[in-house]
Write a protein that holds these residues in place. Structure first.
Motif, PDB file in Angstrom:
ATOM      1  N   PRO A 111       0.840  -1.201   0.000  1.00 51.97           N
ATOM      2  CA  PRO A 111       0.000   0.000   0.000  1.00 51.97           C
ATOM      3  C   PRO A 111       0.879   1.256   0.000  1.00 51.97           C
ATOM      4  O   PRO A 111       2.045   1.205   0.386  1.00 51.97           O
ATOM      5  CB  PRO A 111      -0.794  -0.117   1.310  1.00 51.97           C
ATOM      6  CG  PRO A 111       0.003  -1.038   2.166  1.00 51.97           C
ATOM      7  CD  PRO A 111       0.763  -1.949   1.250  1.00 51.97           C
ATOM      8  N   ASP A 112       0.307   2.371  -0.444  1.00 51.85           N
ATOM      9  CA  ASP A 112       1.051   3.638  -0.409  1.00 51.85           C
ATOM     10  C   ASP A 112       1.401   3.964   1.037  1.00 51.85           C
ATOM     11  O   ASP A 112       0.591   3.700   1.942  1.00 51.85           O
ATOM     12  CB  ASP A 112       0.207   4.783  -0.998  1.00 51.85           C
ATOM     13  CG  ASP A 112       0.023   4.616  -2.506  1.00 51.85           C
ATOM     14  OD1 ASP A 112       0.909   4.005  -3.138  1.00 51.85           O
ATOM     15  OD2 ASP A 112      -1.000   5.082  -3.041  1.00 51.85           O
ATOM     16  N   PRO A 113       2.592   4.548   1.271  1.00 53.11           N
ATOM     17  CA  PRO A 113       2.972   4.894   2.648  1.00 53.11           C
ATOM     18  C   PRO A 113       1.959   5.865   3.269  1.00 53.11           C
ATOM     19  O   PRO A 113       1.490   6.788   2.609  1.00 53.11           O
ATOM     20  CB  PRO A 113       4.340   5.563   2.492  1.00 53.11           C
ATOM     21  CG  PRO A 113       4.843   5.140   1.147  1.00 53.11           C
ATOM     22  CD  PRO A 113       3.631   4.904   0.298  1.00 53.11           C
ATOM     23  N   ILE A 114       1.621   5.595   4.525  1.00 52.69           N
ATOM     24  CA  ILE A 114       0.684   6.454   5.262  1.00 52.69           C
ATOM     25  C   ILE A 114       1.351   6.800   6.581  1.00 52.69           C
ATOM     26  O   ILE A 114       1.885   5.920   7.271  1.00 52.69           O
ATOM     27  CB  ILE A 114      -0.649   5.714   5.554  1.00 52.69           C
ATOM     28  CG1 ILE A 114      -1.313   5.258   4.258  1.00 52.69           C
ATOM     29  CG2 ILE A 114      -1.600   6.582   6.369  1.00 52.69           C
ATOM     30  CD1 ILE A 114      -2.532   4.374   4.468  1.00 52.69           C
ATOM     31  N   GLY A 115       1.314   8.075   6.950  1.00 56.89           N
ATOM     32  CA  GLY A 115       1.840   8.500   8.247  1.00 56.89           C
ATOM     33  C   GLY A 115       0.938   7.991   9.369  1.00 56.89           C
ATOM     34  O   GLY A 115      -0.169   7.509   9.119  1.00 56.89           O
ATOM     35  N   PHE A 145       8.651   4.771  13.190  1.00 61.03           N
ATOM     36  CA  PHE A 145       7.511   4.996  14.084  1.00 61.03           C
ATOM     37  C   PHE A 145       6.442   5.922  13.486  1.00 61.03           C
ATOM     38  O   PHE A 145       5.355   6.026  14.037  1.00 61.03           O
ATOM     39  CB  PHE A 145       7.988   5.556  15.430  1.00 61.03           C
ATOM     40  CG  PHE A 145       8.841   4.596  16.201  1.00 61.03           C
ATOM     41  CD1 PHE A 145       8.328   3.398  16.667  1.00 61.03           C
ATOM     42  CD2 PHE A 145      10.178   4.877  16.461  1.00 61.03           C
ATOM     43  CE1 PHE A 145       9.114   2.494  17.373  1.00 61.03           C
ATOM     44  CE2 PHE A 145      10.980   3.983  17.173  1.00 61.03           C
ATOM     45  CZ  PHE A 145      10.441   2.789  17.622  1.00 61.03           C
ATOM     46  N   ASN A 146       6.756   6.590  12.376  1.00 64.85           N
ATOM     47  CA  ASN A 146       5.762   7.461  11.737  1.00 64.85           C
ATOM     48  C   ASN A 146       5.116   6.808  10.525  1.00 64.85           C
ATOM     49  O   ASN A 146       4.403   7.460   9.767  1.00 64.85           O
ATOM     50  CB  ASN A 146       6.409   8.800  11.330  1.00 64.85           C
ATOM     51  CG  ASN A 146       6.789   9.617  12.559  1.00 64.85           C
ATOM     52  OD1 ASN A 146       6.016   9.700  13.507  1.00 64.85           O
ATOM     53  ND2 ASN A 146       7.975  10.190  12.553  1.00 64.85           N
ATOM     54  N   ASP A 147       5.373   5.525  10.333  1.00 69.07           N
ATOM     55  CA  ASP A 147       4.835   4.778   9.186  1.00 69.07           C
ATOM     56  C   ASP A 147       3.755   3.824   9.715  1.00 69.07           C
ATOM     57  O   ASP A 147       4.046   2.903  10.471  1.00 69.07           O
ATOM     58  CB  ASP A 147       5.996   4.022   8.537  1.00 69.07           C
ATOM     59  CG  ASP A 147       5.582   3.155   7.356  1.00 69.07           C
ATOM     60  OD1 ASP A 147       4.402   2.746   7.288  1.00 69.07           O
ATOM     61  OD2 ASP A 147       6.444   2.863   6.512  1.00 69.07           O
ATOM     62  N   ALA A 148       2.507   4.051   9.315  1.00 66.21           N
ATOM     63  CA  ALA A 148       1.368   3.271   9.835  1.00 66.21           C
ATOM     64  C   ALA A 148       1.538   1.772   9.580  1.00 66.21           C
ATOM     65  O   ALA A 148       1.251   0.950  10.453  1.00 66.21           O
ATOM     66  CB  ALA A 148       0.066   3.777   9.217  1.00 66.21           C
ATOM     67  N   ALA A 149       2.015   1.400   8.385  1.00 64.98           N
ATOM     68  CA  ALA A 149       2.175  -0.022   8.049  1.00 64.98           C
ATOM     69  C   ALA A 149       3.250  -0.661   8.926  1.00 64.98           C
ATOM     70  O   ALA A 149       3.083  -1.782   9.412  1.00 64.98           O
ATOM     71  CB  ALA A 149       2.528  -0.188   6.574  1.00 64.98           C
ATOM     72  N   TRP A 150       4.345   0.047   9.159  1.00 66.14           N
ATOM     73  CA  TRP A 150       5.448  -0.494   9.960  1.00 66.14           C
ATOM     74  C   TRP A 150       5.002  -0.684  11.406  1.00 66.14           C
ATOM     75  O   TRP A 150       5.227  -1.735  12.005  1.00 66.14           O
ATOM     76  CB  TRP A 150       6.668   0.431   9.881  1.00 66.14           C
ATOM     77  CG  TRP A 150       7.936  -0.196  10.379  1.00 66.14           C
ATOM     78  CD1 TRP A 150       8.793  -0.989   9.670  1.00 66.14           C
ATOM     79  CD2 TRP A 150       8.496  -0.102  11.708  1.00 66.14           C
ATOM     80  NE1 TRP A 150       9.841  -1.390  10.471  1.00 66.14           N
ATOM     81  CE2 TRP A 150       9.691  -0.862  11.714  1.00 66.14           C
ATOM     82  CE3 TRP A 150       8.100   0.559  12.870  1.00 66.14           C
ATOM     83  CZ2 TRP A 150      10.501  -0.978  12.849  1.00 66.14           C
ATOM     84  CZ3 TRP A 150       8.909   0.432  14.004  1.00 66.14           C
ATOM     85  CH2 TRP A 150      10.086  -0.329  13.983  1.00 66.14           C
TER      86      TRP A 150
END
Length: 196
Positions: A111-115, A145-150
């Motif tokens: 998915p596209d990166p989301i904050g 820590f600012n990447d929703a998927a991670w």
């Protein structure tokens, strides 16, 4: 694209770490080939069967893994650290004479990166605390820590829930849905803690 498939009783997420102890000849050969050719293998949750012995039936959705560290303490025995890379869909599979499953796969676009949305600030803080407690060396670096998927994937890995629930999170491939589900699972665990 054809890759060896390693059915396991655990779910690997993109960006996740997977320590493995390899001793079965089919997986020792797979390991040698992956190290030699810098190739990935597929990790897929077992739908039926067991990790050792007769080839198990793997789930259709899995994650490619790349060996990032390895040692061979004795001939045919490997200690590995692999890292999850990309989700895949298993299109077809065949079992070689040595029992290794080889699958034809289709990679699934991430998915596209989301904050990290503000409403999940507590989840972000929880993961920050857990990484400090467990040790940053057990996670991909640098931490995101600012990447929703991670954040969602790392919390999903750490949750003490059955692998089938983790598999559902993996298959959705939607970071915001995953964060919402992780939040629900944490709420359930607080209300009904797992038995010791």
């Amino acid at each position: 694209m054809e890759i060896p498939i390693f059915p396991l009783g655990t779910v690997l997420f993109p960006g996740g770490r997977l320590p493995l102890r390899i001793f079965e000849p089919r997986y020792a050969e797979m390991t040698k080939a992956c190290i030699r050719d810098n190739q990935v293998f597929g990790v897929s949750l077992i739908r039926a069967g067991y990790e050792a012995g007769t080839p198990a039936v793997p789930s259709e959705i899995g994650c490619t893994a790349r060996i990032i560290e390895w040692e061979e303490p004795s001939s045919g025995l490997f200690n590995l650290n692999a890292q999850g890379e990309t989700l895949f869909r298993l299109k077809s599979r065949r079992t070689q004479a040595d029992g290794l499953i080889v699958g034809e796969i289709e990679l699934i676009e991430p998915p596209d990166p989301i904050g990290m949305p503000e409403r999940y600030e507590k989840l972000q803080q929880l993961l920050t605390d857990l990484v400090k407690e467990i040790g940053p060396e057990h996670f991909t670096r640098p931490p995101r820590f600012n990447d929703a998927a991670w954040v969602g994937s790392r919390l999903a890995e750490l949750l003490p829930v059955p692998p089938e629930r983790k598999q559902k999170l993996l298959e959705e491939n939607d970071p915001l849905w995953m964060l919402a589900e992780v939040e629900n699972m944490l709420r359930d665990l607080r209300e009904d803690p797992p038995e010791k």
